[in-house]
Every structure is written in C-alpha cells, then in structure tokens.
Design a protein around this motif. Structure first.
Motif, PDB file in Angstrom:
ATOM      1  N   GLU A  78       0.865  -0.964  -0.024  1.00 16.40           N
ATOM      2  CA  GLU A  78      -0.107   0.204   0.015  1.00 16.40           C
ATOM      3  C   GLU A  78       0.976   1.093   0.000  1.00 16.40           C
ATOM      4  OE1 GLU A  78      -2.654   2.422   3.275  1.00 16.40           O
ATOM      5  OE2 GLU A  78      -2.813   0.306   3.047  1.00 16.40           O
ATOM      6  N   LEU A  79       0.801   1.971  -0.968  1.00 20.69           N
ATOM      7  CA  LEU A  79       1.670   3.309  -1.097  1.00 20.69           C
ATOM      8  C   LEU A  79       0.694   4.337  -0.532  1.00 20.69           C
ATOM      9  CD1 LEU A  79       3.633   5.180  -2.428  1.00 20.69           C
ATOM     10  CD2 LEU A  79       2.323   5.182  -4.568  1.00 20.69           C
ATOM     11  N   LEU A  80       1.327   5.329   0.141  1.00 28.18           N
ATOM     12  CA  LEU A  80       0.738   6.204   0.961  1.00 28.18           C
ATOM     13  C   LEU A  80       1.159   7.767  -0.028  1.00 28.18           C
ATOM     14  CD1 LEU A  80       1.450   5.989   4.500  1.00 28.18           C
ATOM     15  CD2 LEU A  80      -0.320   5.176   3.112  1.00 28.18           C
ATOM     16  N   LEU A  81       0.043   8.699  -0.177  1.00 26.73           N
ATOM     17  CA  LEU A  81       0.320   9.743  -0.509  1.00 26.73           C
ATOM     18  C   LEU A  81      -0.676  10.858   0.092  1.00 26.73           C
ATOM     19  CD1 LEU A  81       0.142   9.019  -4.364  1.00 26.73           C
ATOM     20  CD2 LEU A  81       2.195   9.409  -3.315  1.00 26.73           C
ATOM     21  N   ASN A  82       0.046  11.076   1.321  1.00 28.70           N
ATOM     22  CA  ASN A  82      -0.781  11.828   2.267  1.00 28.70           C
ATOM     23  C   ASN A  82      -0.265  13.113   2.872  1.00 28.70           C
ATOM     24  OD1 ASN A  82       1.113  10.338   3.773  1.00 28.70           O
ATOM     25  ND2 ASN A  82      -0.832   9.393   5.164  1.00 28.70           N
ATOM     26  N   THR A  83       0.922  13.527   2.382  1.00 26.55           N
ATOM     27  CA  THR A  83       1.698  14.539   3.044  1.00 26.55           C
ATOM     28  C   THR A  83       0.972  15.730   2.312  1.00 26.55           C
ATOM     29  OG1 THR A  83       3.306  14.297   1.448  1.00 26.55           O
ATOM     30  CG2 THR A  83       3.754  13.434   3.742  1.00 26.55           C
ATOM     31  N   VAL A  84       1.113  17.063   2.690  1.00 24.05           N
ATOM     32  CA  VAL A  84       0.577  18.202   2.490  1.00 24.05           C
ATOM     33  C   VAL A  84       1.530  18.817   1.487  1.00 24.05           C
ATOM     34  CG1 VAL A  84       0.080  20.743   2.925  1.00 24.05           C
ATOM     35  CG2 VAL A  84      -0.369  18.786   4.659  1.00 24.05           C
ATOM     36  N   GLY A  85       0.922  19.251   0.243  1.00 21.00           N
ATOM     37  CA  GLY A  85       1.650  19.992  -0.803  1.00 21.00           C
ATOM     38  C   GLY A  85       2.149  19.372  -1.963  1.00 21.00           C
ATOM     39  N   LEU A  86       1.731  18.044  -1.983  1.00 22.14           N
ATOM     40  CA  LEU A  86       2.075  17.417  -3.360  1.00 22.14           C
ATOM     41  C   LEU A  86       1.537  17.814  -4.623  1.00 22.14           C
ATOM     42  CD1 LEU A  86       2.090  13.491  -2.176  1.00 22.14           C
ATOM     43  CD2 LEU A  86       3.989  15.092  -2.246  1.00 22.14           C
ATOM     44  N   GLU A  88       1.001  17.009  -8.881  1.00 21.99           N
ATOM     45  CA  GLU A  88       0.650  15.961  -9.854  1.00 21.99           C
ATOM     46  C   GLU A  88       2.218  15.155 -10.392  1.00 21.99           C
ATOM     47  OE1 GLU A  88      -0.585  14.831 -14.470  1.00 21.99           O
ATOM     48  OE2 GLU A  88      -1.456  16.725 -13.376  1.00 21.99           O
ATOM     49  N   ALA A  89       3.264  16.129 -10.722  1.00 23.21           N
ATOM     50  CA  ALA A  89       4.596  15.621 -10.898  1.00 23.21           C
ATOM     51  C   ALA A  89       5.008  14.618  -9.682  1.00 23.21           C
ATOM     52  CB  ALA A  89       5.520  16.647 -10.989  1.00 23.21           C
ATOM     53  N   ASP A  90       4.719  14.896  -8.585  1.00 16.50           N
ATOM     54  CA  ASP A  90       4.837  13.958  -7.357  1.00 16.50           C
ATOM     55  C   ASP A  90       4.294  12.708  -7.745  1.00 16.50           C
ATOM     56  OD1 ASP A  90       6.866  16.026  -6.092  1.00 16.50           O
ATOM     57  OD2 ASP A  90       5.060  16.851  -5.535  1.00 16.50           O
ATOM     58  N   VAL A  91       3.154  12.702  -7.901  1.00 15.77           N
ATOM     59  CA  VAL A  91       2.541  11.474  -7.962  1.00 15.77           C
ATOM     60  C   VAL A  91       3.014  10.706  -9.158  1.00 15.77           C
ATOM     61  CG1 VAL A  91       0.190  10.389  -8.456  1.00 15.77           C
ATOM     62  CG2 VAL A  91       0.521  12.355  -7.017  1.00 15.77           C
ATOM     63  N   LYS A  92       3.192  11.319 -10.241  1.00 15.25           N
ATOM     64  CA  LYS A  92       3.961  10.629 -11.414  1.00 15.25           C
ATOM     65  C   LYS A  92       5.214  10.008 -11.177  1.00 15.25           C
ATOM     66  CE  LYS A  92       5.090  11.283 -16.477  1.00 15.25           C
ATOM     67  NZ  LYS A  92       6.427  10.608 -16.253  1.00 15.25           N
ATOM     68  N   GLN A 112      -7.353  13.788  -0.410  1.00  9.26           N
ATOM     69  CA  GLN A 112      -8.463  14.454  -1.329  1.00  9.26           C
ATOM     70  C   GLN A 112      -7.792  15.114  -2.674  1.00  9.26           C
ATOM     71  OE1 GLN A 112      -9.392  17.673  -1.780  1.00  9.26           O
ATOM     72  NE2 GLN A 112     -10.762  17.229  -3.501  1.00  9.26           N
ATOM     73  N   PRO A 113      -7.059  16.055  -2.250  1.00 10.82           N
ATOM     74  CA  PRO A 113      -6.393  17.004  -3.412  1.00 10.82           C
ATOM     75  C   PRO A 113      -5.661  16.159  -4.617  1.00 10.82           C
ATOM     76  CG  PRO A 113      -6.040  18.015  -1.382  1.00 10.82           C
ATOM     77  CD  PRO A 113      -6.243  16.583  -1.030  1.00 10.82           C
ATOM     78  N   TYR A 114      -5.305  14.914  -4.317  1.00 13.26           N
ATOM     79  CA  TYR A 114      -4.314  13.949  -5.162  1.00 13.26           C
ATOM     80  C   TYR A 114      -5.238  13.109  -5.977  1.00 13.26           C
ATOM     81  CZ  TYR A 114      -1.272  15.994  -1.562  1.00 13.26           C
ATOM     82  OH  TYR A 114      -0.796  16.789  -0.732  1.00 13.26           O
ATOM     83  N   TYR A 115      -6.596  13.290  -5.732  1.00  9.79           N
ATOM     84  CA  TYR A 115      -7.533  12.270  -6.252  1.00  9.79           C
ATOM     85  C   TYR A 115      -7.312  12.090  -7.816  1.00  9.79           C
ATOM     86  CZ  TYR A 115     -11.425   9.767  -7.798  1.00  9.79           C
ATOM     87  OH  TYR A 115     -12.332   8.690  -8.495  1.00  9.79           O
ATOM     88  N   GLN A 116      -7.323  13.124  -8.570  1.00 11.27           N
ATOM     89  CA  GLN A 116      -7.266  13.206 -10.076  1.00 11.27           C
ATOM     90  C   GLN A 116      -5.770  12.807 -10.513  1.00 11.27           C
ATOM     91  OE1 GLN A 116      -9.585  13.591 -12.189  1.00 11.27           O
ATOM     92  NE2 GLN A 116     -11.036  14.348 -10.662  1.00 11.27           N
ATOM     93  N   ALA A 117      -4.646  13.105  -9.950  1.00 13.95           N
ATOM     94  CA  ALA A 117      -3.700  12.504 -10.314  1.00 13.95           C
ATOM     95  C   ALA A 117      -3.442  10.942  -9.856  1.00 13.95           C
ATOM     96  CB  ALA A 117      -2.589  13.544  -9.357  1.00 13.95           C
ATOM     97  N   VAL A 118      -3.870  10.641  -8.767  1.00 13.12           N
ATOM     98  CA  VAL A 118      -3.880   9.148  -8.506  1.00 13.12           C
ATOM     99  C   VAL A 118      -4.659   8.254  -9.488  1.00 13.12           C
ATOM    100  CG1 VAL A 118      -4.617   7.549  -6.893  1.00 13.12           C
ATOM    101  CG2 VAL A 118      -3.273   9.419  -6.047  1.00 13.12           C
ATOM    102  N   SER A 119      -5.676   8.822 -10.045  1.00 16.83           N
ATOM    103  CA  SER A 119      -6.673   8.294 -10.853  1.00 16.83           C
ATOM    104  C   SER A 119      -5.895   8.029 -12.193  1.00 16.83           C
ATOM    105  CB  SER A 119      -7.915   8.969 -11.022  1.00 16.83           C
ATOM    106  OG  SER A 119      -8.862   8.986  -9.932  1.00 16.83           O
ATOM    107  N   LYS A 120      -4.945   9.215 -12.605  1.00 17.86           N
ATOM    108  CA  LYS A 120      -4.330   8.973 -13.867  1.00 17.86           C
ATOM    109  C   LYS A 120      -3.049   8.243 -13.706  1.00 17.86           C
ATOM    110  CE  LYS A 120      -2.033  12.437 -16.850  1.00 17.86           C
ATOM    111  NZ  LYS A 120      -1.466  13.700 -17.138  1.00 17.86           N
TER     112      LYS A 120
END
Length: 324
Positions: A78-86, A88-92, A112-120
């Motif tokens: 399970e990957l966590l992407l739960n810090t403040v300020g990420l 889209e480039a960080d998700v990629k 929540q702010p990373y939903y679109q990038a995570v979906s992509k």
C-alpha cells in the motif's frame, strides 16, 4: 477471534533483513497489507526521521527488500500519498519509481487533493481514503462515495468506537473500513498536518485544561478488550491499521501480540512506556512514566460503561468438560 490478514501494518526501517524474515515467519499470517511513503524525496514524508533514513543507500536497499519479502509472504503493498503540498509531478514520480523497481502497489492511500493525479497514474489500484482527510460522520462518508471512486475509508480519532458509522460504510455504501487502532488522536483535532497553524500537541494541551492526561489517554486509546467485549463491532472492520513506521519490530510484535491475546496488564507491569502499544501519539510519550495506570483503567471503565478486561479473559476459550 481470527486475526488472520487483519492488520494494516506500517513499514519500518529500524531493522535489518534478518529481523524482517524472523518477524514475517511469526507474524506474517496476521498482516493484510504493508503501507509506506515512497523513497523519492522529502516531499512524501511528514516524519523527518524517515525522510533522513531514505537518504542512506543501504536503507533504500532495505526498503525494496522488505517489499519483496512482503509480496513473497502474500502481503499486499500500500502506497501512501498523504502529505501536504504534493503536485501531479510527485504522483507521477511515485508511479514511475515504483514501476522502475518492479513493485507496483496493490493499493494507494491518498489525500483528497491528489485524487485526479492518483486516478491518472494508478488507474487499476485499490483506492483508500486517507485518515488525514478526517472523515467523522455518515454525511461526510456519503459525500466521499458520491464524488470519488474509493474502495476503503480509514477512520480514527473520535470515530474509533462509532459502530453506526462502520455499519454505514460497509452495508449502506459498500466500502471497507480501515480502523486506526493505536495512534490515540485527540477527538477534537480539526485536521491532520498542523491545520490552521494548530498542531495536535496544541489541541492536546488545551484539552488538558479540562481533563487529566489519564482520562484523555483512556478516551483516545483502544485497549485489546474493546475488540472482544462488543465496544467495537469488529464484524464491520475490514482491517485494523497499526501505526508502526517510526518504531522497531519489537514494538510491532508486542502490539500484535497484545491485540491478538487481549493482554494489557503484563505489558504495563513490565514498563508503563508500553502504554504506547495502544496509544502512541507523540505527546503522550513524555507522560507515560508518570501516568497513573489505575486511574486510566477507572476512566476507561467510565467511558465504556463496564469493567475493563486487562488479562485477555474474554479472548480465552471457555473451559470444556475435560478442562474441568
């Protein structure tokens, strides 16, 4: 109670591969999934200690080795992407880095702010709504379900004993509940991540103006007996999340042993620092040595409305005729 594959476990680097192998041989059966923040930059980490560990090449090697061991033992990643300020480039970056090492996660836990990038960048993974999103009510859950493709929701804080909310998530909207057992967050924290310039320690210190540390610990912690005495309806919980990333495997082993055996008193007799097994948020650590355990038990009995089982009596099978 069967705890097989019931714990969602935080990856710790305070260990070595030999200890990991021994730990998995004994406790791997209990671990459903292993969660972690990726080793691709300090932006992914809220804990400075872990960010510093990933600066060491041998710790990075150990990280990938642990993930490989987990997969070999049937444990999900399970990957966590739960810090403040990420961004889209960080998700990629996280997606590309995991793919480059051949260890794509089974699930992604995100804010929540990373939903679109995570979906992509993680289109096929299981989606877990992070505890840092702070969901407390059925109305908030419904908004999440209506607007996002989410498979599971992490609950904690004031929701740790909210059986109605557990049932709503599982039976009404058809999602999984991950329950954070041992962090012991303040019930009135507004949001994770130093929200509004107010830290979790600030909230705790304000709460201490009206309540003792013993009462707040009793309220915010989850003792093992609460999983056995009906306080928490475990039938509606998919996974029990353990906060273990900043600890070592000795702590992790004791936490699993305690929750699976129901034992509390033995650990407290060994050391009051073992109170961290059931409530490890940072502001309690400096207080454990001076806290009155008997007062904690009295407060918890008052909160739960019944006596507190401290020795695992509820976990032990009833005696048979042969035993008598």
């Amino acid at each position: 109670m069967d705890f097989t594959r019931k714990f969602n476990f935080g990856l710790t680097l305070d260990t070595n591969l030999n200890k990991v192998d021994k730990f998995l041989a004994k406790y791997g059966q209990y671990i459903h999934s292993l969660y972690f923040s990726p080793p691709f930059g300090k932006q992914f980490h809220s804990r400075k200690k872990i960010a510093m560990q990933f600066m060491l090449p041998w710790k990075r090697r150990l990280f990938w080795q642990i993930l490989q061991r987990a997969r070999a033992n049937g444990i999900e990643i399970e990957l966590l992407l739960n810090t403040v300020g990420l961004i889209e480039a960080d998700v990629k970056l996280a997606a590309d880095g995991m793919a480059r090492h051949g260890v794509m996660p089974d699930s992604v836990c995100f804010c929540q702010p990373y939903y679109q990038a995570v979906s992509k960048y993680f289109p096929t993974q299981k989606y877990i709504w992070s505890f840092n999103n702070v969901v407390r009510t059925a109305k908030e859950v419904d908004l999440v379900a209506a607007n996002y493709r989410v498979d599971a929701i992490v609950l904690g804080g004031c929701a740790i004993r909210n059986n109605q909310l557990f049932a709503h998530i599982k039976h009404t909207i058809g999602k999984q509940v991950y329950l954070l057992l041992n962090n012991a967050c303040s019930f009135n924290c507004a949001k994770c991540g130093n929200a509004f310039g107010i830290s979790c320690t600030d909230v705790f210190n304000k709460n201490r103006q009206t309540h003792s540390a013993e009462y707040l610990y009793a309220l915010q912690s989850v003792f093992p007996c609460e999983l056995y005495d009906g306080t928490i309806n475990v039938a509606d919980i998919y996974c029990f999340k353990l906060s273990t990333r900043s600890s070592d495997l000795t702590y992790a082993a004791k936490a699993i042993d305690s929750y699976t055996s129901g034992e509390v008193s033995t650990y407290v007799k060994q050391s009051k620092m073992n109170l961290a097994l059931w409530g490890r948020v940072g502001y309690f650590w400096k207080l454990f040595s001076t806290m009155d355990f008997d007062e904690i038990v009295r407060c918890k009995a008052q909160i739960l409305g019944h006596d507190v089982d401290l020795d695992g009596t509820l976990c032990k099978p009833a005696p048979t005729e042969d035993d008598r």
